[in-house]
Design an enzyme around this catalytic site. Sequence first.
Site, short mmCIF file in Angstrom:
data_model
loop_
_atom_site.label_atom_id
_atom_site.label_comp_id
_atom_site.label_asym_id
_atom_site.label_seq_id
_atom_site.Cartn_x
_atom_site.Cartn_y
_atom_site.Cartn_z
N GLU A 435 0.81 -1.22 0.00
CA GLU A 435 0.00 0.00 0.00
C GLU A 435 0.84 1.27 0.00
O GLU A 435 0.47 2.26 -0.62
CB GLU A 435 -0.97 0.00 1.19
CG GLU A 435 -2.12 -1.00 1.05
CD GLU A 435 -1.74 -2.46 1.31
OE1 GLU A 435 -0.60 -2.70 1.77
OE2 GLU A 435 -2.57 -3.36 1.06
N HIS A 505 -11.94 -6.05 8.21
CA HIS A 505 -12.69 -5.72 6.99
C HIS A 505 -13.90 -4.84 7.28
O HIS A 505 -14.74 -4.68 6.42
CB HIS A 505 -13.17 -7.00 6.28
CG HIS A 505 -12.04 -7.87 5.84
ND1 HIS A 505 -11.44 -8.79 6.66
CD2 HIS A 505 -11.39 -7.95 4.66
CE1 HIS A 505 -10.46 -9.40 6.02
NE2 HIS A 505 -10.40 -8.91 4.80
#
Length: 704
Positions: A435, A505
């Site tokens: 990322e 999540h």
Amino acid sequence: MATVASQVQKAVKLSRELLVGAYRTMYLSRQVDDKEIQLKRQNRAYFQINGVGHEAIGVAAALHMRPGVDWFYPYYRDRAFVLQVGQTPLDMLLQAVGAKDDPCSGGRQMPSHWSSKPLHIVARSSPTGTQVLHAVGAADATLYFSVVQEAAQLASGFHADELVYTSLGDGATSEGEFWESLNWACLRKLPLLYVVQDNGYAISTPVDHQTAGGSISKLVKSFPHLLTLECDGTDFPESYEAARQAVEYVRGHRGPALIHAHVIRPFSHSLSDDERVYKPEEIRRQEAGRDPVHKMAKLLTGERILSLKELKELQSSVEAEVRAAADQALAAEPPSPATVMDYVYSPAVDPTGEHFDRPPKFHGDEKTMVDLINACLRDEMARDPRVVVFGEDVADCSHAEDLAKLKGKGGVFKVTHGLQRKFGSARCFNAPIAEASIVGRAIGMATRGLKPVVEIQFFDYIWPAMMQIRDELINFRWRSNNVFSCPLVMRAPIGGYLAGGAIYHSQSGETIFTHQPGLRVVMPATALDANGLLRTAIRCDDPVLFLEPKHLYRQTHNRSPYPGPDYMIPFGKAKLVREGTDVTIVTYGSLVVRSVQAAKTLEQEGVQTEILDLRSLNPYDWELISASVKKTSRVLVLHEDHISWGYGAEIAARIAEELFEFLDAPVKRLAGKDVFVPYHPVLEEAVLPQPADIVRVTRDLLKY
Ligand SMILES: Cc1ncc(C[n+]2csc(CCOP(=O)(O)OP(=O)(O)O)c2C)c(N)n1
């Protein structure tokens, strides 16, 4: 790995002019260091970090560069490099004193944070190693422009054989960003030259305690397509030859190159450090014997390229130049405190303005949020060839030759489905799971005039990119005094109410980002708003974090027909979802629909609830909040992110501060508990605000 020394053997025939010129820059670099040290000791400069011992490799590498054509991401020890490329002693000393006219930052950054747009020295920062990802992005832009030629025509100054230079210390190679960058550079055979300037220490930590095996060139030599060279970076001819070989390789599109240059650092890390407390005397003596400036002077006089008299004359002229520059810098005006907020955001494009207020022209059936985000991306990619989409799994199929037989992935939520098929693999492609490098690389691309729209697969995994966001992306414009900018969009699915998303999540965390100066933060709650706000985000001139509540991706209650390719919603404009007179709920994201459910229950009790969907969290619509609170006198601030130190705390504080006399009750907050969203639905429900909670808290408010 080639050792350049063996190939040089003093056989490199360098011209007198080149050698004398190189020495002049090396001596100039040393003199500017000496001058800055003096100014710091006199309290006329506020910090000093030196480039002493790094002069030979710096000048040698720079002599192979083309300022204004190639792109440079040097680090703080690259004083000699940037002088050779074209920065001046005055530029440096203006930064040392923090002058208003410091061309690198206008008094905002420490000295040795080089920057020059005409020279293509891209504004530097202080974190060790972050720049290598920007360099990858800049080199990737080179690749992009060579494939997407319409984009090259729109961006200024693309040259087919341009290269990107980046440098870093041996310590900085321990950063994950360095390894992410190497992976990416080698994957794509980027035209990128790394120069690792190994002075044996990272502040006090010696390289054998920093790098496994003590040699970075040994560690990286198995990277495919990477040319690795090792040289004595204090020896000018040897460094020049290493740079020549590396540059030839990179410009020939054979892949990236890495020069491991062994240098010295005899003046300690900075003026805040005293190396005598950790570096033994005998090592210091050995280093003194390798001083590149002395070695070069000896070479020039020893080879009778310069007489002693000529050497002294050259030195005197350099000293006079530095003295004159210092006098000028010391007389320079300091920056005005009134300017400190300038350039946090683009002064040219105001995303809250009328220009971004474009009505929808509906056609077709109702579509989901996923459909309309996808539609916006398609429209914008068709409109502007500089829009490029990448992230983990966003492409349909990395092996484009298989596309014809496959349906295609297009993101784990299918938001980017079909983009690669329609616009090609140069414009929509998969990124490695890294990322920091997704954002860092996008920064480099944006600096070169591209408009990256990157996907962070789940908001929960944005954290490896946090250094790039906080220390690079959002202050890039401000720290360079509006000389450089990197407007781009980061899309991230966020939040809970999914059942089963659990700790990794389903989290929120927008407050951490609304706290960041320079970053626009947006969170739509409907398909239509997602479409209009994303278009604004892409056309905006600032970095935007575009948060997509994934629970809302495919709901039926928030669908809309396609609003056309010009539909835009300005940032900072909330939506009045429901009018009421008794109480105001200020909310956004997945809690908008839950507020509506609660309002329906409350209506049966005769309570008229007004609901504001902020949509844009930074900037936010204070005008509408204020008008509503003045009308209802009661307000609940509601969000999914943790309650403590949260987004609601800021809004509540401002209401209390500015609207106190209009209130009939304390400002209430209802938000996610100060814990992670868990797996089992019963637990998730206990953590996140539910319609029944909203009803309960609103009733409490009405008791006052
Ligand atoms: C990410 C980050 N961590 C820590 C620091 C503090 N720091 C500044 S320079 C430095 C040492 C860097 O050493 P090296 O990369 O070998 O370069 P050198 O200074 O020796 O040239 C450290 C730890 C920083 N600037 N950035």
